[in-house]
Design a protein around this motif. Structure first.
Motif, PDB file in Angstrom:
ATOM      1  N   LYS A 136       0.887  -1.172   0.000  1.00 31.45           N
ATOM      2  CA  LYS A 136       0.000   0.000   0.000  1.00 31.45           C
ATOM      3  C   LYS A 136       0.918   1.213   0.000  1.00 31.45           C
ATOM      4  CE  LYS A 136      -3.975  -1.739   2.616  1.00 31.45           C
ATOM      5  NZ  LYS A 136      -3.449  -2.756   3.547  1.00 31.45           N
ATOM      6  N   TRP A 137       0.739   2.065  -0.979  1.00 34.08           N
ATOM      7  CA  TRP A 137       1.571   3.274  -1.067  1.00 34.08           C
ATOM      8  C   TRP A 137       0.714   4.512  -0.818  1.00 34.08           C
ATOM      9  CZ3 TRP A 137       6.798   4.196  -1.740  1.00 34.08           C
ATOM     10  CH2 TRP A 137       7.600   3.077  -2.002  1.00 34.08           C
ATOM     11  N   PHE A 138       1.299   5.472  -0.139  1.00 32.85           N
ATOM     12  CA  PHE A 138       0.662   6.759   0.132  1.00 32.85           C
ATOM     13  C   PHE A 138      -0.679   6.529   0.857  1.00 32.85           C
ATOM     14  CE2 PHE A 138       3.141   7.037  -3.927  1.00 32.85           C
ATOM     15  CZ  PHE A 138       4.286   7.529  -3.325  1.00 32.85           C
ATOM     16  N   VAL A 139      -0.550   5.789   1.928  1.00 29.90           N
ATOM     17  CA  VAL A 139      -1.697   5.314   2.699  1.00 29.90           C
ATOM     18  C   VAL A 139      -2.502   6.473   3.287  1.00 29.90           C
ATOM     19  CG1 VAL A 139      -2.397   3.766   4.576  1.00 29.90           C
ATOM     20  CG2 VAL A 139      -0.269   3.315   3.307  1.00 29.90           C
ATOM     21  N   GLY A 140      -3.809   6.384   3.113  1.00 32.77           N
ATOM     22  CA  GLY A 140      -4.694   7.407   3.663  1.00 32.77           C
ATOM     23  C   GLY A 140      -4.903   8.570   2.706  1.00 32.77           C
ATOM     24  N   GLY A 141      -4.073   8.638   1.663  1.00 32.89           N
ATOM     25  CA  GLY A 141      -4.225   9.723   0.692  1.00 32.89           C
ATOM     26  C   GLY A 141      -5.420   9.478  -0.215  1.00 32.89           C
ATOM     27  N   THR A 142      -6.054  10.548  -0.658  1.00 36.93           N
ATOM     28  CA  THR A 142      -7.101  10.404  -1.673  1.00 36.93           C
ATOM     29  C   THR A 142      -6.791  11.341  -2.834  1.00 36.93           C
ATOM     30  OG1 THR A 142      -8.594  12.072  -0.757  1.00 36.93           O
ATOM     31  CG2 THR A 142      -8.885   9.811   0.038  1.00 36.93           C
ATOM     32  N   VAL A 143      -7.148  10.871  -4.031  1.00 39.36           N
ATOM     33  CA  VAL A 143      -6.700  11.563  -5.233  1.00 39.36           C
ATOM     34  C   VAL A 143      -7.601  11.156  -6.392  1.00 39.36           C
ATOM     35  CG1 VAL A 143      -5.057   9.705  -5.829  1.00 39.36           C
ATOM     36  CG2 VAL A 143      -4.549  12.051  -6.522  1.00 39.36           C
ATOM     37  N   ASN A 144      -7.786  12.055  -7.343  1.00 39.23           N
ATOM     38  CA  ASN A 144      -8.507  11.668  -8.556  1.00 39.23           C
ATOM     39  C   ASN A 144      -7.567  11.792  -9.758  1.00 39.23           C
ATOM     40  OD1 ASN A 144     -10.207  12.200 -11.097  1.00 39.23           O
ATOM     41  ND2 ASN A 144     -11.717  11.397  -9.655  1.00 39.23           N
ATOM     42  N   ALA A 145      -7.421  10.683 -10.484  1.00 40.56           N
ATOM     43  CA  ALA A 145      -6.469  10.633 -11.604  1.00 40.56           C
ATOM     44  C   ALA A 145      -6.846  11.628 -12.697  1.00 40.56           C
ATOM     45  CB  ALA A 145      -6.406   9.219 -12.173  1.00 40.56           C
ATOM     46  N   ALA A 146      -8.132  11.675 -13.047  1.00 44.64           N
ATOM     47  CA  ALA A 146      -8.563  12.552 -14.143  1.00 44.64           C
ATOM     48  C   ALA A 146      -8.413  14.022 -13.741  1.00 44.64           C
ATOM     49  CB  ALA A 146     -10.006  12.242 -14.529  1.00 44.64           C
ATOM     50  N   TYR A 147      -8.714  14.331 -12.498  1.00 47.06           N
ATOM     51  CA  TYR A 147      -8.528  15.709 -12.029  1.00 47.06           C
ATOM     52  C   TYR A 147      -7.064  16.108 -12.182  1.00 47.06           C
ATOM     53  CZ  TYR A 147      -7.957  19.730  -9.027  1.00 47.06           C
ATOM     54  OH  TYR A 147      -7.619  20.980  -8.569  1.00 47.06           O
ATOM     55  N   ASN A 148      -6.162  15.179 -11.827  1.00 44.31           N
ATOM     56  CA  ASN A 148      -4.736  15.473 -11.920  1.00 44.31           C
ATOM     57  C   ASN A 148      -4.247  15.582 -13.358  1.00 44.31           C
ATOM     58  OD1 ASN A 148      -2.914  15.549  -9.301  1.00 44.31           O
ATOM     59  ND2 ASN A 148      -4.730  14.309  -8.866  1.00 44.31           N
ATOM     60  N   ALA A 149      -4.889  14.822 -14.249  1.00 42.71           N
ATOM     61  CA  ALA A 149      -4.469  14.851 -15.650  1.00 42.71           C
ATOM     62  C   ALA A 149      -5.085  16.039 -16.394  1.00 42.71           C
ATOM     63  CB  ALA A 149      -4.867  13.548 -16.336  1.00 42.71           C
ATOM     64  N   LEU A 171     -10.247  18.808 -23.698  1.00 41.08           N
ATOM     65  CA  LEU A 171     -10.144  17.409 -23.289  1.00 41.08           C
ATOM     66  C   LEU A 171     -10.853  17.189 -21.947  1.00 41.08           C
ATOM     67  CD1 LEU A 171      -8.867  14.747 -24.355  1.00 41.08           C
ATOM     68  CD2 LEU A 171      -6.908  15.207 -22.864  1.00 41.08           C
ATOM     69  N   THR A 172     -10.726  18.169 -21.066  1.00 35.46           N
ATOM     70  CA  THR A 172     -11.404  18.084 -19.769  1.00 35.46           C
ATOM     71  C   THR A 172     -12.918  17.984 -19.982  1.00 35.46           C
ATOM     72  OG1 THR A 172      -9.648  19.421 -18.822  1.00 35.46           O
ATOM     73  CG2 THR A 172     -11.645  19.209 -17.505  1.00 35.46           C
ATOM     74  N   ASP A 173     -13.443  18.819 -20.862  1.00 37.29           N
ATOM     75  CA  ASP A 173     -14.883  18.788 -21.135  1.00 37.29           C
ATOM     76  C   ASP A 173     -15.319  17.430 -21.688  1.00 37.29           C
ATOM     77  OD1 ASP A 173     -15.255  21.294 -20.208  1.00 37.29           O
ATOM     78  OD2 ASP A 173     -15.545  22.257 -22.172  1.00 37.29           O
ATOM     79  N   GLU A 174     -14.526  16.911 -22.621  1.00 36.56           N
ATOM     80  CA  GLU A 174     -14.881  15.618 -23.222  1.00 36.56           C
ATOM     81  C   GLU A 174     -14.900  14.510 -22.175  1.00 36.56           C
ATOM     82  OE1 GLU A 174     -16.036  14.803 -26.311  1.00 36.56           O
ATOM     83  OE2 GLU A 174     -16.113  16.999 -26.356  1.00 36.56           O
TER      84      GLU A 174
END
Ligand code: 6R9
Length: 661
Positions: free
Chosen positions: A74-87, A119-122
Motif C-alpha cells: 500500500k503506497w501513500f496510505v490514507g491519501g485520496t486523489v482523482n487521476a482525471a482531475y490530476n491529468a 479534453l477536460t470537457d470531453e
C-alpha cells in the motif's frame, strides 16, 4: 542460464562506447544527480516528496508505504486523489486550459487538436454518459478501441468515476476479448466501428458482436465510436453510439477523490501458462511513479516540449506514457492512429517535422524496420526538433541504438545539416507489472552506453542474482530482481492472488522475480538479455509459448505442438511452431495456412506463427517436458545442442529427416 544467448552476451561485453550528455543539455535538464543522492539517503522520504510534487492530493497521505501485507503493497496510505482531475482539471484551473493536450493525427490524414480545456470537457461528458449507463465506482469497463482520442477520453472518464478500465488491444481476436471481458466481468464495452490499416478499413465492432454472441455475459451496454464509417450490425438492446450518449451529456462533472489504493485498471498480459494474467494497478503509486519517471527520463519541459510515444493504448506503455503520465505532467503530445508505412515509409518523420516533436518514445523493432528501409527516408525530413529519444519493449541491440543516435538523433535539417550534439538515447526497462520505468539513464546525467538500460531510476532497487538469489559481481550475469517495493508495482493478478505470489515472489525470498536475464558490466551497469521463461517478445509484444500451443492444439488437425521464439532481425523474436498432426489433412488443404489463420482467430493476428513445421515427434525429457532449447536450435538453423537427456534420442534425427522432405 541456459536460456540466455551466449553470443549476445559476448557481443555486449565487447561494446565499450560511452556518450556523456553535452554540457548544454546537462545544464538545462530537469533532473540532476542529486535525485540519486536524495533517494539513497531516504528512499521513502524521496517517494513521499515526489508524490506531493507530482500530484494534487485531496487528502494528504499519512504513511508512505505499508508493506505489512507483503507482497501486496500500500503506497501513500490514507491519501485520496482523482487521476482525471490530476491529468486535466487542475491544469485548466492553473490557467493552462489553452495548452494543447493532444495533437491527433488520423490514419487517413485527418487531424484534431484538443486543448486541456477541451479534453477536460470531453472526459466530463464521457464520465456523465458512463454513469448514466449505470457504471459506478469499482465496475469494470472493457475498452476495445483504435489509437484515437476517444481511447484516452474513455480511460480518463473511467478513472474519474472510479471505474476500472480493462483495455484490450485492437489486434486481439473476439475470443481473446471475450475471455478478458469474462475474467474481469465487465459491465460496459467501449469500441468503434473500426479503423484503417494501411489505407484499408479494418473493423472492430464485429469482434465485439462475436465475443458477446454466445453464452451469458456481464455486459450491459456497448458504446460505439463512429470512426471509419463502415456498416455495423446493430443490437438495439446493447449498442449505443458514442455521439448519442457522450455527445448529449453535460460537460459538468465533479471529480470525487478515490483512495490512493483504489484500483485504476486491469491490463492483461501473457504469462508462462496459457491464461493471460489481469495485472492490477492502483491509483496513487501508479500516477506518482509514471509522472516522475516521465519527467526525469525524458527531461520533460511541459511548456515547450512536444512528446510522442508511438505505443498503442492496448499495451502498458500506452497506459503509463500516453494516457496518464504526459497529461498528469501537463505535456503536449501527439497521438497517431496509423502505421509507419502508410501511405509511405516516411510517415513518422513527416509527423515529427509537422508537429515539431521534441521527445520520441518508440520500440527497437520499429527502429530496426526503419533501418531496413534505409536512412534516405528520415534524411529527407527536418528532425532537428528532436532532443530526447526513448526505447522500450525489448533489448535494443547496439547497432540499432547507434543508428537511432546517428541517423535520427543527429539530423539537423532536411538538407543534410547535422547536429553538433546528438540527442541522448534513453533505453527504458520496465514491464506491465512494474507500471513505470525501473531501469533507465537520466539523459542529463548518465553517460549512456549503446544497448544498455544501465541504472535503476532514483528510488528503485534492482539487482542481478544467481540461482541461489545471491547478488552477482560485476561482469557476471543472472536473473533480474527488484529488492524493494516500488510505488507503481502491480498489486496482484485480478481474481488470483495465489498466482501473483507464485509467479513473482516464490522464485527468490523477498525479491520480485522479473523473468528477465541480465548482466552487470564492469561498471555495474545493467544489460538486459531477454526472458528466461516461456514468454516470447515479438516486436516488443509479450506472448507466451503455451498460449499459442493451446491455440494450435484446439484445432482438430493438431495432436501436439511446441512453440519457440527464434531470433529475428526485425521483430527481435519470431514465433516458430512445431506441430504433430492428428490425421493426414484432406486433399488440397494447406495445413500451414489453416493453422496460422486458426491462431489469428484464437488469439489475434500478432500471434500468427512466422513458421509452422509439421514434425513426426517432439523432443521430450523422461519427465515429459518438451526441450524447447533443441527446437530453438532447429528454428534458428543451428547445430542441435546436447540431446542426451531425451527420452527417445532418435527424435531429433526424425525431425531433421522430416524437414528435409
Ligand atoms: C514496457 C513493456 C515486459 C518485458 C520485459 C522484458 C522486455 C521491456 C525492455 C525489455 C530489454 C528494455 N523489455 N523493455 N527488455 N530492454 N528496455 O514492454 O512491458 O509488455 O509487459 O513487456 O519486455 O523482457 O520483461 P511488457
Amino acid at each position: 542460464m541456459s536460456d540466455i544467448n551466449i553470443s549476445t552476451l559476448d557481443n555486449l561485453i565487447r561494446e565499450g562506447r560511452k556518450f556523456a550528455p553535452s554540457t548544454e543539455f546537462a545544464a538545462n535538464s530537469v533532473a540532476d544527480a542529486s535525485l540519486y543522492e536524495r533517494a539513497a539517503a531516504d528512499r521513502l522520504g524521496y517517494w513521499a516528496d515526489r508524490a506531493r510534487e507530482t500530484l494534487t492530493w485531496d487528502t494528504d497521505f499519512t504513511e508512505t508505504l505499508d508493506w505489512s501485507e507483503a507482497p501486496v503493497a500500500k503506497w501513500f496510505v490514507g491519501g485520496t486523489v482523482n487521476a482525471a482531475y490530476n491529468a486535466l482539471d487542475r491544469h485548466v484551473e492553473a490557467g493552462l486550459g489553452e495548452r494543447v493536450a493532444i495533437h491527433f493525427e488520423g490514419a487517413m490524414g485527418d487531424t484534431r487538436t484538443y486543448t486541456y480545456a477541451e479534453l477536460t470537457d470531453e472526459v466530463k461528458r464521457a464520465a456523465n454518459a458512463f454513469e448514466a449507463l449505470g457504471v459506478a465506482k469499482g465496475d469494470r469497463v472493457a475498452v476495445y478501441l483504435p489509437m484515437i482520442p476517444e481511447a484516452v477520453i474513455t480511460m480518463l472518464a473511467c478513472a474519474r468515476i472510479g471505474a476500472i478500465h480493462s483495455v484490450v488491444f485492437g489486434g486481439f481476436s473476439a475470443e481473446a476479448l471475450r475471455s478478458r471481458i469474462d475474467d474481469a466481468e465487465a459491465k460496459l464495452v467501449v469500441t468503434a466501428d473500426g479503423t484503417w490499416r494501411r489505407g484499408k478499413p479494418s473493423s472492430l465492432k464485429p469482434a465485439v458482436d462475436e465475443a458477446l454472441a454466445e453464452g451469458a455475459h456481464t455486459v450491459e451496454n456497448v458504446v460505439v465510436v463512429k470512426r471509419n464509417g463502415e456498416d455495423v450490425v446493430w443490437n438495439d438492446s446493447l449498442d449505443r453510439w458514442w455521439d448519442d450518449v457522450v455527445g448529449s451529456a453535460s460537460a459538468d462533472h465533479a471529480p470525487v477523490a478515490h483512495d490512493s489504493e483504489h484500483p485504476l485498471f486491469v491490463l492483461y498480459t501473457s504469462g508462462t501458462t496459457g491464461k493471460p494474467k489481469g495485472i492490477v494497478h492502483t491509483t496513487g503509486g501508479f500516477l506518482v511513479q509514471t509522472a516522475a519517471t516521465h519527467k526525469d527520463t525524458f527531461d520533460l519541459h511541459p511548456e515547450t516540449d512536444v512528446y510522442w510515444c508511438t505505443a498503442d493504448i492496448g499495451w502498458v506503455t500506452g497506459h503509463s506514457y500516453v494516457t496518464y503520465a504526459p497529461l498528469v505532467n501537463g505535456a503536449t503530445q501527439v497521438i497517431f492512429e496509423g502505421t509507419p508505412d502508410s501511405p509511405h515509409q516516411g510517415r513518422w518523420w513527416e509527423i515529427v517535422e509537422k508537429y515539431g516533436v521534441t521527445i520520441l518514445y518508440t520500440a527497437p523493432t520499429a527502429i530496426r524496420t526503419m533501418m531496413k528501409w534505409g536512412r534516405d527516408i528520415p534524411d529527407g525530413y527536418d528532425l532537428s526538433s528532436l532532443r530526447v529519444l526513448g526505447s522500450v519493449g525489448e533489448p535494443i541491440n547496439p547497432e540499432a541504438w547507434m543508428w537511432y543516435r546517428e541517423v535520427i538523433g543527429t539530423n539537423g535539417g532536411k538538407n543534410g545539416e547535422r547536429k553538433e550534439h546528438p540527442t541522448p538515447i534513453v533505453d527504458t526497462w520496465w514491464q506491465t507489472e512494474t507500471g513505470a520505468h525501473m531501469i533507465a539513464p537520466l539523459p542529463g546525467v548518465t553517460a549512456t552506453k549503446p544497448g544498455s538500460a544501465q541504472v535503476p531510476v532514483p528510488g528503485i532497487t534492482v539487482d542481478v542474482v544467481d540461482e541461489m538469489g545471491e547478488s552477482v559481481g560485476n561482469g557476471e550475469g543472472g536473473y533480474l530482481v527488484i529488492r524493494e517495493p516500488w510505488p507503481s508495482m502491480l498489486r496482484g493478478i485480478w481474481g488470483d492472488m495465489e498466482r501473483y505470489r507464485q509467479t513473482y515472489w516464490s522464485r527468490f525470498e523477498n525479491m520480485y522475480f522479473a523473468g528477465d536475464g541480465a548482466k552487470k558490466d564492469e561498471d555495474g551497469d545493467i544489460w538486459l538479455l531477454g526472458r528466461v521463461d516461456d514468454v516470447m517478445n515479438i516486436s516488443g509484444h509479450r506472448l507466451s509459448t503455451t498460449e499459442i500451443e493451446s491455440a494450435l492444439v484446439s484445432h482438430p488437425l493438431v495432436a501436439e505442438s511446441a512453440v519457440v521464439g527464434a531470433s529475428d532481425e526485425t521483430t527481435g523474436e519470431a514465433i516458430v511452431a512445431f506441430v504433430i498432426l492428428r490425421t493426414e489433412p484432406g486433399e488440397g488443404i494447406d495445413v500451414v495456412q489453416v493453422l496460422r489463420n486458426h491462431v489469428a482467430k484464437e488469439i489475434g493476428p500478432i500471434a500468427k506463427p512466422r513458421t509452422i513445421l509439421v514434425v513426426p515427434e517432439l523432443p521430450k525429457t523422461r519427465s515429459g517436458k518438451i526441450m524447447r532449447r533443441l527446437l530453438k536450435d532447429v528454428a534458428e538453423g543451428r547445430e542441435v545442442g546436447d540431446a542426451t537427456t531425451l527420452a527417445d534420442n532418435t527424435v531429433m534425427a526424425q525431425i531433421a529427416e522430416s524437414l528435409r522432405k
